[in-house]
Scaffold this motif. Structure first.
Motif: not given
Ligand code: PHE
Length: 478
Positions: A34-36, A114-116, A255-258, A261-263, A349-351
């Protein structure tokens, strides 16, 4: 006994510590998920991709791809009990698989970094909005004023850079303190509070005339509008063609929201207590994440429609809509401040989970102190983040774009729509095809019953196939 089961007798343990309980693991994973993505990204990509049909595809992706792959990712993490890079190395040895599988860990570390870089910039916007809300700037403001405030804010790169820097420092501080240091406690209170506040916002949205229009937009699928791209030709004839792009965005967002896929979920799984059920934890995490996204949508779209705003406004959507609600509702100054504060916590808490895989690896392989590893990764991501800061002002012009995309757009597209689905695909394939059945059954604490068979079917065939079809279609191969 097969290889996998033999190895299970000598259980690994993590050098980084462990979550204090199964519940804390769930909280931490919910904190990561749960995040952005839920509150900022889900509404704006839903707006850009036409609504209902997109939401439906997203929900199908969550159920058929997100759930089985989350189970797979936690399973790999808990079996390997190290950073994703070393976890994959150990599992490759356990299963005598091809060493190329270890690349999965590397891919994850790079994707997270890259995401961070852009995540921190957007979280910085939210941070700035905490103070803006507290100052009463939204009180009684019209939609135009709010939009002008946001544009004005984005056009000043130095202040956006300052907020990005503050958020990055916050992230480094927590990661430096380790698995149990502080964040566990914060998450326990903050996530439920965010949930309640979203309910308050939905309550406000219900009082608007456009509530049902908002719900309609979100929940009644109109496939033609979403999946057909229409153009009027020179001869004045309308020509429509099918486009897989919204599906790729929906898939990527699942994938992003859960956090898959990146560890991130893999490394959190590596700190999970041995006796906890992975499947049950997964259901709780996915349910919480989906609920937050849908609530955010239900709060935002009625505001969009009742103020005659543009659903496809892009990344600024929540910053241009929610302040209107705060400006108009009783106690809005207080609720507004609290909301953006909680959003910052959700992003925080996501970062931390985005750089934890890299930090854990630096500690394991290079004997670095956690603090130095966190600072190193944070500073690198901060530098790359400057590209995103400038994407909304100095470098927003077409002459600075590639394929019509700014640096931010490119990073977002590359990570969410390409790297995460690919990472997830390989995680599914590894867990489903390379890992022995006895090893996965043992780690999942499951017998060969309905539950395991369903998971196995999904993770071996259905999810990889769906990811591959959507992916290759969108990049134009099939
Ligand atoms: N899931 C986070 C969000 O929805 C973002 C995120 C993506 C965190 C990948 C960790 C890995 O904001």
């Amino acid at each position: 006994m097969t290889r996998g089961a033999d190895l299970m007798t000598e259980k690994r343990s993590s050098i980084h510590g462990q979550w204090s309980s199964r519940f804390i693991f769930i909280l931490a994973a919910v904190g990561s998920a749960v995040g952005l993505g839920n509150i900022w990204k889900f509404p704006y990509i839903t707006g850009e991709n036409g609504g209902g049909a997109f939401v439906l595809v997203y929900l199908v992706c969550i159920a058929l791809i997100g759930v089985p792959i989350m189970i797979a990712e936690i399973l790999l993490g808990r079996r390997g009990r190290q950073s994703p890079i070393n976890t994959m190395r150990s599992l490759v040895q356990d299963e005598q698989a091809h060493p190329a599988w270890s690349l999965l860990g590397w891919g994850g570390v790079i994707t997270g970094f890259l995401i961070l870089s852009y995540y921190s910039v957007i979280a910085g916007w939210a941070l700035a909005y905490v103070f803006r809300a507290a100052s009463g700037a939204f009180n009684g403001a019209t939609a135009e004023t709010i939009a002008a405030q946001f544009d004005g804010f984005l056009s000043a790169p130095l202040s956006v850079l300052a907020w990005h820097s503050i958020f990055m420092v916050m992230t480094m501080v927590v990661v430096a303190r380790g698995v149990r240091g502080g964040l566990e406690k914060a998450v326990t209170f903050l996530m439920p509070a965010l949930f309640v506040l979203l309910l308050v916002l939905v309550g406000y949205a219900m009082s608007l005339g456009a509530f049902s229009e908002g719900l309609d937009f979100l929940f009644s699928p109109n496939f033609e509008k979403v999946f057909y791209h229409c153009e009027v030709t020179a001869a004045g004839v309308e020509q429509c063609r099918f486009t897989g792009e919204p599906m790729l965005v929906a898939l990527g967002h699942a994938f992003f929201t859960l956090s898959l896929g990146m560890g991130a979920i893999m490394v959190y799984g590596s700190y999970m207590p041995a006796n906890a059920s992975i499947a049950r934890a997964t259901f709780a995490i996915v349910a919480a994440d989906t609920a937050v996204a849908l609530l955010a949508g239900m709060a935002i779209f009625p505001i969009v429609f009742s103020n005659g705003l543009e659903a496809a406004a892009g990344p600024g959507l929540i910053f241009q809509t929610l302040p209107i609600a705060f400006g108009a509702m009783p106690g809005g100054q207080f609720f507004g401040t609290l909301f953006f504060l909680l959003l910052v916590f959700a992003a925080w808490s996501s970062a931390i989970s985005l750089i934890e895989p890299a930090v854990a690896w630096l500690v394991e392989n290079h004997g670095m102190k956690r603090v130095s590893a966190a600072v190193l990764m944070g500073v690198l991501a901060w530098i790359l983040g400057i590209g995103t800061v400038l994407s909304f002002n100095l470098l927003s012009g077409e002459e600075f774009q590639l394929f019509g995309k700014t640096i931010f757009d490119l990073l977002d597209y590359l990570t969410a729509n390409i790297l995460l689905p690919l990472g997830g695909l390989f995680i599914a394939l590894f867990a489903g095809w390379i890992m022995s059945r006895s090893a996965s059954m043992d780690e999942l604490r499951m017998r060969d019953g309905m539950g395991y068979k369903t998971w196995s079917l999904l993770v071996r065939y259905i999810s990889p196939l769906l990811v591959a079809i959507v992916f290759f279609n969108a990049i134009g191969i099939i």
